[in-house]
Design a protein around this motif. Structure first.
Motif, mmCIF file in Angstrom:
data_model
loop_
_atom_site.group_PDB
_atom_site.id
_atom_site.type_symbol
_atom_site.label_atom_id
_atom_site.label_comp_id
_atom_site.label_asym_id
_atom_site.label_seq_id
_atom_site.Cartn_x
_atom_site.Cartn_y
_atom_site.Cartn_z
ATOM 1 N N ALA A 20 0.861 -1.184 0.000
ATOM 2 C CA ALA A 20 0.000 0.000 0.000
ATOM 3 C C ALA A 20 0.893 1.228 0.000
ATOM 4 C CB ALA A 20 -0.911 0.020 1.219
ATOM 5 N N TYR A 21 0.571 2.146 -0.873
ATOM 6 C CA TYR A 21 1.315 3.402 -0.934
ATOM 7 C C TYR A 21 0.344 4.537 -1.215
ATOM 8 C CZ TYR A 21 4.233 7.210 -2.453
ATOM 9 O OH TYR A 21 4.803 8.442 -2.568
ATOM 10 N N LYS A 22 0.568 5.624 -0.516
ATOM 11 C CA LYS A 22 -0.170 6.857 -0.771
ATOM 12 C C LYS A 22 0.842 7.996 -0.729
ATOM 13 C CE LYS A 22 -3.670 9.956 0.995
ATOM 14 N NZ LYS A 22 -4.371 10.419 2.167
ATOM 15 N N GLY A 23 0.895 8.782 -1.778
ATOM 16 C CA GLY A 23 1.822 9.907 -1.832
ATOM 17 C C GLY A 23 2.104 10.291 -3.273
ATOM 18 N N ILE A 24 3.113 11.121 -3.440
ATOM 19 C CA ILE A 24 3.490 11.550 -4.791
ATOM 20 C C ILE A 24 4.245 10.419 -5.487
ATOM 21 C CG2 ILE A 24 3.560 14.002 -4.196
ATOM 22 C CD1 ILE A 24 6.652 13.739 -4.265
ATOM 23 N N ILE A 25 4.315 10.510 -6.785
ATOM 24 C CA ILE A 25 5.020 9.471 -7.541
ATOM 25 C C ILE A 25 6.172 10.099 -8.309
ATOM 26 C CG2 ILE A 25 3.490 9.596 -9.539
ATOM 27 C CD1 ILE A 25 3.892 6.388 -9.468
ATOM 28 N N THR A 26 7.290 9.409 -8.270
ATOM 29 C CA THR A 26 8.473 9.798 -9.034
ATOM 30 C C THR A 26 9.005 8.539 -9.708
ATOM 31 O OG1 THR A 26 9.999 9.345 -7.210
ATOM 32 C CG2 THR A 26 9.092 11.601 -7.346
ATOM 33 N N GLU A 27 9.936 8.717 -10.600
ATOM 34 C CA GLU A 27 10.516 7.559 -11.272
ATOM 35 C C GLU A 27 11.229 6.649 -10.284
ATOM 36 O OE1 GLU A 27 13.349 6.569 -15.094
ATOM 37 O OE2 GLU A 27 12.579 8.600 -14.837
ATOM 38 N N SER A 28 12.009 7.223 -9.371
ATOM 39 C CA SER A 28 12.724 6.391 -8.390
ATOM 40 C C SER A 28 11.756 5.714 -7.422
ATOM 41 C CB SER A 28 13.769 7.211 -7.633
ATOM 42 O OG SER A 28 13.162 8.232 -6.879
ATOM 43 N N LEU A 29 10.692 6.400 -7.060
ATOM 44 C CA LEU A 29 9.697 5.786 -6.179
ATOM 45 C C LEU A 29 9.017 4.620 -6.889
ATOM 46 C CD1 LEU A 29 8.135 5.853 -3.485
ATOM 47 C CD2 LEU A 29 6.392 7.096 -4.734
ATOM 48 N N THR A 30 8.726 4.777 -8.155
ATOM 49 C CA THR A 30 8.126 3.695 -8.936
ATOM 50 C C THR A 30 9.036 2.476 -8.906
ATOM 51 O OG1 THR A 30 7.002 5.290 -10.355
ATOM 52 C CG2 THR A 30 7.243 3.064 -11.213
ATOM 53 N N THR A 31 10.313 2.695 -9.122
ATOM 54 C CA THR A 31 11.290 1.600 -9.078
ATOM 55 C C THR A 31 11.286 0.929 -7.711
ATOM 56 O OG1 THR A 31 12.652 2.743 -10.705
ATOM 57 C CG2 THR A 31 13.729 1.034 -9.396
ATOM 58 N N ASN A 32 11.264 1.725 -6.643
ATOM 59 C CA ASN A 32 11.253 1.168 -5.291
ATOM 60 C C ASN A 32 9.971 0.396 -5.000
ATOM 61 O OD1 ASN A 32 13.790 2.201 -4.747
ATOM 62 N ND2 ASN A 32 13.006 4.071 -3.824
ATOM 63 N N LEU A 33 8.828 0.915 -5.428
ATOM 64 C CA LEU A 33 7.558 0.208 -5.230
ATOM 65 C C LEU A 33 7.563 -1.133 -5.959
ATOM 66 C CD1 LEU A 33 4.866 3.032 -5.534
ATOM 67 C CD2 LEU A 33 5.395 1.680 -3.502
ATOM 68 N N LEU A 34 8.083 -1.129 -7.165
ATOM 69 C CA LEU A 34 8.141 -2.378 -7.924
ATOM 70 C C LEU A 34 9.071 -3.389 -7.266
ATOM 71 C CD1 LEU A 34 8.144 -0.949 -11.556
ATOM 72 C CD2 LEU A 34 6.297 -2.204 -10.413
ATOM 73 N N SER A 35 10.185 -2.928 -6.740
ATOM 74 C CA SER A 35 11.111 -3.815 -6.037
ATOM 75 C C SER A 35 10.464 -4.396 -4.778
ATOM 76 C CB SER A 35 12.384 -3.042 -5.680
ATOM 77 O OG SER A 35 13.272 -3.862 -4.987
ATOM 78 N N LEU A 36 9.797 -3.554 -4.032
ATOM 79 C CA LEU A 36 9.095 -4.006 -2.834
ATOM 80 C C LEU A 36 7.998 -5.014 -3.190
ATOM 81 C CD1 LEU A 36 8.678 -3.718 0.242
ATOM 82 C CD2 LEU A 36 7.178 -1.773 -0.256
ATOM 83 N N ALA A 37 7.238 -4.722 -4.229
ATOM 84 C CA ALA A 37 6.171 -5.628 -4.666
ATOM 85 C C ALA A 37 6.753 -6.974 -5.090
ATOM 86 C CB ALA A 37 5.383 -5.005 -5.805
ATOM 87 N N GLU A 38 7.838 -6.934 -5.817
ATOM 88 C CA GLU A 38 8.477 -8.169 -6.271
ATOM 89 C C GLU A 38 8.907 -9.026 -5.079
ATOM 90 O OE1 GLU A 38 11.292 -9.167 -9.996
ATOM 91 O OE2 GLU A 38 12.046 -7.604 -8.660
ATOM 92 N N ASN A 39 9.488 -8.395 -4.070
ATOM 93 C CA ASN A 39 9.906 -9.114 -2.863
ATOM 94 C C ASN A 39 8.716 -9.692 -2.099
ATOM 95 O OD1 ASN A 39 12.599 -8.597 -3.375
ATOM 96 N ND2 ASN A 39 12.629 -6.745 -2.125
ATOM 97 N N LYS A 40 7.661 -8.910 -1.957
ATOM 98 C CA LYS A 40 6.459 -9.378 -1.254
ATOM 99 C C LYS A 40 5.829 -10.556 -1.990
ATOM 100 C CE LYS A 40 5.595 -6.423 2.163
ATOM 101 N NZ LYS A 40 5.113 -6.736 3.479
ATOM 102 N N LEU A 41 5.727 -10.443 -3.305
ATOM 103 C CA LEU A 41 5.144 -11.526 -4.096
ATOM 104 C C LEU A 41 5.977 -12.798 -3.983
ATOM 105 C CD1 LEU A 41 4.031 -9.561 -7.273
ATOM 106 C CD2 LEU A 41 2.518 -10.822 -5.722
ATOM 107 N N ALA A 42 7.291 -12.651 -3.942
ATOM 108 C CA ALA A 42 8.171 -13.812 -3.805
ATOM 109 C C ALA A 42 7.926 -14.539 -2.480
ATOM 110 C CB ALA A 42 9.628 -13.383 -3.911
ATOM 111 N N MET A 43 7.508 -13.811 -1.454
ATOM 112 C CA MET A 43 7.260 -14.421 -0.141
ATOM 113 C C MET A 43 5.916 -15.135 -0.060
ATOM 114 S SD MET A 43 8.855 -11.786 2.658
ATOM 115 C CE MET A 43 8.035 -10.306 2.113
ATOM 116 N N VAL A 44 4.927 -14.706 -0.847
ATOM 117 C CA VAL A 44 3.576 -15.253 -0.675
ATOM 118 C C VAL A 44 3.074 -16.080 -1.851
ATOM 119 C CG1 VAL A 44 2.891 -13.412 0.903
ATOM 120 C CG2 VAL A 44 2.387 -13.181 -1.536
ATOM 121 N N GLU A 45 3.719 -15.988 -2.997
ATOM 122 C CA GLU A 45 3.204 -16.692 -4.174
ATOM 123 C C GLU A 45 4.269 -17.611 -4.751
ATOM 124 O OE1 GLU A 45 0.955 -18.352 -6.483
ATOM 125 O OE2 GLU A 45 -0.039 -16.659 -5.482
#
Length: 180
Positions: A20-45
């Motif tokens: 879950a994220y709420k805030g402004i979006i930047t290119e680096s933030l997008t990269t970080n969100l995708l990295s976090l999502a990838e790690n979370k998905l690896a743990m549960v799926e």
């Protein structure tokens, strides 16, 4: 009707909320969100195909938000926030996102989503291929394939809604369901 703002409030702190994220979006933030999502998905799926599908659709959702973010440069600062969530249930993943949008774009966006939602899989595949072959790009340098790609990858129609904020802006909510 889907309301990302309310769903964000309801989901906070729940176990099935992977991201879950709420805030402004930047290119680096997008990269970080995708990295976090990838790690979370690896743990549960464990299904790598499903993981890739969820990740790919998240990339599309974030790209669509990021590429249209420039439309808000003259908007009040409180309209610069986006929201994005990945919610896991027993039989699906939901990617839910929302962002502010100038009202002048709502009709064309609604028409594009409705048009894509109405296509069967063969029509969608052919339209997608034709668009790629034509190489037609918008004034922002994109071919407008994001919505088609989300529907193609998920195999589901997109849920969406526009919440009127004031005379100039709406809050656009979108939900992509990816079934197991």
């Amino acid at each position: 009707m889907i309301n990302t703002i309310e769903q964000y409030k309801e989901q906070k702190g729940k176990d099935n909320l992977l991201l879950a994220y709420k805030g402004i979006i930047t290119e680096s933030l997008t990269t970080n969100l995708l990295s976090l999502a990838e790690n979370k998905l690896a743990m549960v799926e464990y299904n790598s195909r499903l993981k890739k599908k969820v990740f790919h659709i998240l990339v599309e959702v974030l790209q669509n938000i990021y590429h249209n973010y420039s439309d808000l440069k003259h908007a009040p600062e409180e309209f610069h926030d986006i929201m994005v969530m990945i919610i896991k249930s027993d039989n699906s993943y939901d990617i839910v996102a929302g962002n502010y949008l100038p009202k002048k774009y709502t009709v064309s966006l609604q028409n594009r989503i409705e048009s894509v939602n109405a296509m069967d899989s063969e029509s969608l595949r052919m339209t997608y291929r034709n668009r790629l072959d034509e190489g037609v790009f918008s004034d922002k340098g994109r071919a407008g394939l994001g919505i088609m790609d989300m529907v193609r990858k998920s195999g589901q129609a997109l849920e969406y809604d526009f919440l009127s904020i004031d005379k100039d802006f709406s809050f656009f909510s979108i939900k992509v369901k990816i079934k197991n």
